[in-house]
Scaffold this motif. Structure first.
Motif, PDB file in Angstrom:
ATOM      1  N   ILE A   1     -27.830 -71.837 104.437  1.00  0.00           N
ATOM      2  CA  ILE A   1     -26.661 -72.127 103.641  1.00  0.00           C
ATOM      3  C   ILE A   1     -25.260 -72.488 104.391  1.00  0.00           C
ATOM      4  N   MET A   2     -24.782 -73.445 103.994  1.00  0.00           N
ATOM      5  CA  MET A   2     -23.772 -74.148 104.998  1.00  0.00           C
ATOM      6  C   MET A   2     -22.676 -74.500 103.889  1.00  0.00           C
ATOM      7  N   GLY A   3     -21.359 -74.640 104.655  1.00  0.00           N
ATOM      8  CA  GLY A   3     -20.394 -75.114 103.833  1.00  0.00           C
ATOM      9  C   GLY A   3     -18.925 -74.923 104.794  1.00  0.00           C
ATOM     10  N   VAL A   4     -17.710 -75.372 104.159  1.00  0.00           N
ATOM     11  CA  VAL A   4     -16.642 -75.155 104.682  1.00  0.00           C
ATOM     12  C   VAL A   4     -15.998 -73.579 104.327  1.00  0.00           C
ATOM     13  N   PRO A   5     -15.273 -72.964 105.014  1.00  0.00           N
ATOM     14  CA  PRO A   5     -14.854 -71.621 104.773  1.00  0.00           C
ATOM     15  C   PRO A   5     -14.357 -71.434 103.357  1.00  0.00           C
ATOM     16  N   ASN A   6     -14.528 -70.259 102.881  1.00  0.00           N
ATOM     17  CA  ASN A   6     -13.968 -69.952 101.594  1.00  0.00           C
ATOM     18  C   ASN A   6     -14.540 -70.472 100.293  1.00  0.00           C
ATOM     19  N   VAL A   7     -15.694 -71.008 100.317  1.00  0.00           N
ATOM     20  CA  VAL A   7     -16.435 -71.660  99.020  1.00  0.00           C
ATOM     21  C   VAL A   7     -17.359 -70.682  98.420  1.00  0.00           C
ATOM     22  N   GLY A   8     -17.537 -69.548  99.019  1.00  0.00           N
ATOM     23  CA  GLY A   8     -18.179 -68.320  98.310  1.00  0.00           C
ATOM     24  C   GLY A   8     -19.622 -68.468  99.126  1.00  0.00           C
ATOM     25  N   LYS A   9     -19.801 -68.815 100.168  1.00  0.00           N
ATOM     26  CA  LYS A   9     -21.028 -68.577 100.892  1.00  0.00           C
ATOM     27  C   LYS A   9     -21.654 -67.075 100.881  1.00  0.00           C
ATOM     28  N   SER A  10     -20.466 -66.344 101.473  1.00  0.00           N
ATOM     29  CA  SER A  10     -21.062 -65.013 101.551  1.00  0.00           C
ATOM     30  C   SER A  10     -21.326 -64.235 100.124  1.00  0.00           C
TER      31      SER A  10
ATOM     32  N   ALA B   1     -22.975 -59.330 103.303  1.00  0.00           N
ATOM     33  CA  ALA B   1     -21.776 -60.244 104.132  1.00  0.00           C
ATOM     34  C   ALA B   1     -20.542 -59.999 103.481  1.00  0.00           C
ATOM     35  N   LYS B   2     -19.669 -59.861 104.473  1.00  0.00           N
ATOM     36  CA  LYS B   2     -18.284 -59.517 104.132  1.00  0.00           C
ATOM     37  C   LYS B   2     -17.762 -60.648 103.156  1.00  0.00           C
ATOM     38  N   VAL B   3     -16.857 -60.297 102.005  1.00  0.00           N
ATOM     39  CA  VAL B   3     -16.442 -61.108 101.083  1.00  0.00           C
ATOM     40  C   VAL B   3     -14.841 -61.183 101.378  1.00  0.00           C
TER      41      VAL B   3
ATOM     42  N   THR C   1     -16.979 -64.618 108.149  1.00  0.00           N
ATOM     43  CA  THR C   1     -18.173 -64.607 108.874  1.00  0.00           C
ATOM     44  C   THR C   1     -18.131 -65.428 109.907  1.00  0.00           C
ATOM     45  N   LYS C   2     -18.356 -64.886 111.048  1.00  0.00           N
ATOM     46  CA  LYS C   2     -18.373 -65.371 112.569  1.00  0.00           C
ATOM     47  C   LYS C   2     -19.541 -65.924 113.107  1.00  0.00           C
ATOM     48  N   GLN C   3     -20.866 -65.180 112.618  1.00  0.00           N
ATOM     49  CA  GLN C   3     -21.855 -65.405 113.472  1.00  0.00           C
ATOM     50  C   GLN C   3     -22.978 -65.591 112.177  1.00  0.00           C
ATOM     51  N   GLN C   4     -24.112 -66.568 112.759  1.00  0.00           N
ATOM     52  CA  GLN C   4     -25.264 -66.846 111.904  1.00  0.00           C
ATOM     53  C   GLN C   4     -25.886 -65.563 111.644  1.00  0.00           C
ATOM     54  N   GLN C   5     -26.615 -65.463 110.354  1.00  0.00           N
ATOM     55  CA  GLN C   5     -27.400 -64.361 109.957  1.00  0.00           C
ATOM     56  C   GLN C   5     -28.592 -64.623 109.176  1.00  0.00           C
ATOM     57  N   ARG C   6     -29.786 -64.157 109.782  1.00  0.00           N
ATOM     58  CA  ARG C   6     -31.107 -64.600 109.146  1.00  0.00           C
ATOM     59  C   ARG C   6     -31.460 -63.431 108.194  1.00  0.00           C
ATOM     60  N   HIS C   7     -32.129 -63.734 106.911  1.00  0.00           N
ATOM     61  CA  HIS C   7     -32.518 -62.550 106.267  1.00  0.00           C
ATOM     62  C   HIS C   7     -33.775 -63.174 105.269  1.00  0.00           C
ATOM     63  N   GLN C   8     -34.504 -62.354 105.128  1.00  0.00           N
ATOM     64  CA  GLN C   8     -35.970 -62.474 104.656  1.00  0.00           C
ATOM     65  C   GLN C   8     -35.924 -61.977 103.040  1.00  0.00           C
ATOM     66  N   ILE C   9     -35.832 -63.102 102.268  1.00  0.00           N
ATOM     67  CA  ILE C   9     -35.844 -62.800 100.884  1.00  0.00           C
ATOM     68  C   ILE C   9     -37.174 -61.977 100.243  1.00  0.00           C
ATOM     69  N   ASN C  10     -38.316 -62.735 100.828  1.00  0.00           N
ATOM     70  CA  ASN C  10     -39.655 -61.930 100.431  1.00  0.00           C
ATOM     71  C   ASN C  10     -40.588 -62.708 101.477  1.00  0.00           C
ATOM     72  N   ASP C  11     -41.884 -62.652 101.373  1.00  0.00           N
ATOM     73  CA  ASP C  11     -42.934 -63.055 102.301  1.00  0.00           C
ATOM     74  C   ASP C  11     -42.854 -64.542 102.356  1.00  0.00           C
ATOM     75  N   GLU C  12     -42.092 -65.136 101.386  1.00  0.00           N
ATOM     76  CA  GLU C  12     -42.512 -66.568 101.203  1.00  0.00           C
ATOM     77  C   GLU C  12     -40.944 -67.498 101.483  1.00  0.00           C
ATOM     78  N   MET C  13     -39.883 -66.644 101.572  1.00  0.00           N
ATOM     79  CA  MET C  13     -38.680 -67.244 101.569  1.00  0.00           C
ATOM     80  C   MET C  13     -37.686 -66.624 102.725  1.00  0.00           C
ATOM     81  N   ILE C  14     -37.142 -67.481 103.548  1.00  0.00           N
ATOM     82  CA  ILE C  14     -36.078 -66.822 104.454  1.00  0.00           C
ATOM     83  C   ILE C  14     -34.966 -67.772 104.236  1.00  0.00           C
ATOM     84  N   LEU C  15     -33.747 -66.863 104.374  1.00  0.00           N
ATOM     85  CA  LEU C  15     -32.521 -67.512 104.157  1.00  0.00           C
ATOM     86  C   LEU C  15     -31.455 -67.325 105.326  1.00  0.00           C
ATOM     87  N   ILE C  16     -30.862 -68.289 105.921  1.00  0.00           N
ATOM     88  CA  ILE C  16     -29.958 -68.038 106.987  1.00  0.00           C
ATOM     89  C   ILE C  16     -28.573 -68.557 106.429  1.00  0.00           C
TER      90      ILE C  16
END
Length: 285
Positions: free
Chosen positions: A121-130, A142-144, A151-166
């Motif tokens: 997930i990418m974008g300019v600040p304050n478009v609602g990524k978090s 994620a803080k909103v 958000t200052k640091q990249q974060q990696r999250h496992q949605i399930n065994d088949e999907m990863i979200l950064i």
């Protein structure tokens, strides 16, 4: 003159995003549906092109935007190569879920336990990524807030065994070439407050609103004529609300703040500040 804002932490965030792109299947670029053109970051385009990644443009906050113009943007983006576009509001629980199925369609060779689908997930600040991240993960991780660059640091999250979200920090680019883009970004809280004067941003916003949404201005402020210019609108608001300084002159700063806050808080109605038929975009993504 364009407003410029590129805090130091964004340099590191840009470098980290470039490294992560190598191991990404789909780029989810979150745009603000009220400014789909201005909120496109050319750095994200360049990173995607370098790795030839599929691209999903998410027009977030669509509940605040003009639905007719949102449709125009969706049609525009869907004509670009390797690109899909979808309009959502994270306030509606089921809408963010569309994103995962679209990402699967963009990378059909991924999405198994052996080869998980990797999305960034990418974008300019304050478009609602978090907010989007929290919705996709069904938990608050994620803080909103309304201030850009939470958000200052990249974060990696496992949605399930088949999907990863950064999730990545909001990233601007070193120099905003288009002057109006910079003011539109500032009007939507995508630029830090210390980088601009509210009177200047309000004046540019008033110019757009008088041109595109005079009826909404009449409804909100009782404006009898929209033949005035942008400064005239701000002066009218100051007079209408009797905003005066100690020397009895009208307080144009306070009137500017009222106009900006009314827009930002959706008190004027559903507004989109730019249309694809007048926006010059050379990006193939």
């Amino acid at each position: 003159m364009s407003i410029q804002w590129f805090p130091g932490h964004m340099v590191a965030a840009q470098k980290k995003a470039a490294e992560t792109m190598e191991f990404t299947d789909v780029v989810i670029e979150v745009l603000d549906a009220r400014m789909p053109g201005a909120s496109q970051n050319p750095l994200i385009k360049d990173l995607s092109l370098a790795r030839q990644r599929s691209h999903l443009k998410v027009l977030n906050k669509s509940d605040l935007a003009d639905p007719k113009i949102t449709d125009q943007w969706i049609n525009y983006f869907n004509k670009l190569p390797k690109t899909k576009a979808v309009a959502i509001s994270c306030k509606k629980a089921n809408e963010p879920k569309k994103i995962l199925s679209i990402c699967r369609s963009l990378a059909p060779h991924r999405g198994s336990s052996l080869k998980p689908l990797r999305m960034m997930i990418m974008g300019v600040p304050n478009v609602g990524k978090s907010t989007l991240m929290n919705s996709l993960l069904n938990r608050r991780i994620a803080k909103v807030g309304d201030e850009p660059a939470i958000t200052k640091q990249q974060q990696r999250h496992q949605i399930n065994d088949e999907m990863i979200l950064i999730d990545t920090p909001g990233i601007m680019w070193p120099k905003i070439e288009d002057e109006m883009d910079s003011y539109i970004l500032a009007a939507n809280y995508a630029i830090g407050k210390n980088a601009y004067f509210e009177e200047d941003v309000a004046e540019k916003l008033a110019e757009i609103l008088l041109s595109k949404y005079p009826a909404l201005l009449r409804s909100r402020y009782g404006l009898e004529s929209t033949s005035i210019d942008s400064i005239g609108l701000i002066e009218y608001i100051a007079k209408k609300k009797n905003l005066k300084l100690k020397d009895k002159s009208y307080d144009l700063l306070k009137a500017s703040t009222i106009l900006l806050n009314d827009y930002r808080q959706n008190k004027l109605g559903r507004i989109t500040l730019e249309s694809p038929n007048v926006k010059k975009i050379d990006s193939p993504y």
